[in-house]
Design an enzyme around this catalytic site. Sequence first.
Site, short mmCIF file in Angstrom:
data_model
loop_
_atom_site.label_atom_id
_atom_site.label_comp_id
_atom_site.label_asym_id
_atom_site.label_seq_id
_atom_site.Cartn_x
_atom_site.Cartn_y
_atom_site.Cartn_z
N SER A 98 -11.42 0.32 1.99
CA SER A 98 -10.93 -0.13 3.30
C SER A 98 -10.35 1.06 4.08
CB SER A 98 -9.84 -1.18 3.13
OG SER A 98 -10.35 -2.31 2.46
N ARG B 299 0.79 -1.23 0.00
CA ARG B 299 0.00 0.00 0.00
C ARG B 299 0.83 1.29 0.00
NH1 ARG B 299 -3.23 -3.26 -1.31
NH2 ARG B 299 -5.26 -3.72 -0.38
N GLU C 98 -5.41 3.15 5.99
CA GLU C 98 -5.21 2.96 4.56
C GLU C 98 -5.71 4.19 3.81
OE1 GLU C 98 -6.49 -0.21 1.13
OE2 GLU C 98 -5.71 -0.95 3.03
#
Length: 308
Positions: A216, A167, A298
């Site tokens: 998310s 990520r 995130e």
Amino acid sequence: MTEMPTPRGTLTEGRALSELTWLRVGGPADFLFQPADVADLAEFMKALPKDVAVFPMGVGSNLIVRDGGLRAVVIRMGRGFNHIEIEGNRVRAGVAALDAHVARKAAQAGVDLTFLRTIPGAIGGAVRMNAGCYGSYTADVFVEATAVTRDGAIVTLSADDLKFQYRQTDLPEGWVLVEAILEGPSGDPEALAARMEDQLAKRDATQPTKDRSAGSTFRNPAGFSSTGRADDVHDLKAWKVIDDAGMRGARVGGAQMSEMHSNFMINTGDATAADLENLGEEVRKRVFQNAGIDLEWEIMRVGEPTAD
């Protein structure tokens, strides 16, 4: 007042960002710049005073802009940056091309980039954040990207330059991605289309796709990414530790952790950015108290809070 360059694209002062993010929150940017093309962006960046911050923004699918807004020029790519061209197994896509569109067009040409089909957002964000699902990541299919530096130079970036991690990437501050080349394995177009239909059905059955969310909220704890496989272990997924801490459905103001999927934060209608961020921090606190796990955001949070 800083003297701004005069581009061919659109430059707007004091532009509210709330309508440009999926969560529909956020104060104004000092300026919003929508470049006409790569040359326009490069000339603008070169002429922009060095003390002015630059913030590249995609479709705002993974973003909370705080209520006080952004002291920066927000650069948002539009129609000049959404091309998708396919040659062999390589797909060249502008950063504004939606992940879902790239997956579909690639599948029609017999190229398997199906993991992108259910990822909300555009290719620029997918590269910048190494987006992934079902055990596949952008890094797995990445060939190279083109970016404009803060000084207005046009450069080519390799995977080594970006240093893909879970990520995240090492894109230098103020650099703006403009295009990426991805390469996927060959596949039968009908089989790829069927797989994407299956992925969409699974997503819609388990995620609040009809609500205002930003995907998310938290990364899965280290080492426990979602593969989507039947044998995937769920004991350390973000949603599971949020559930265990009793935070499914928790609310702060107009912000709520979804009853359908507890790692999705939704704006029920009148949430402020502060509501969303405060709810997220409360979830992090409760999960840490309950499981000793420090959840990492995130969703990207940028800008300034309003002065109390």
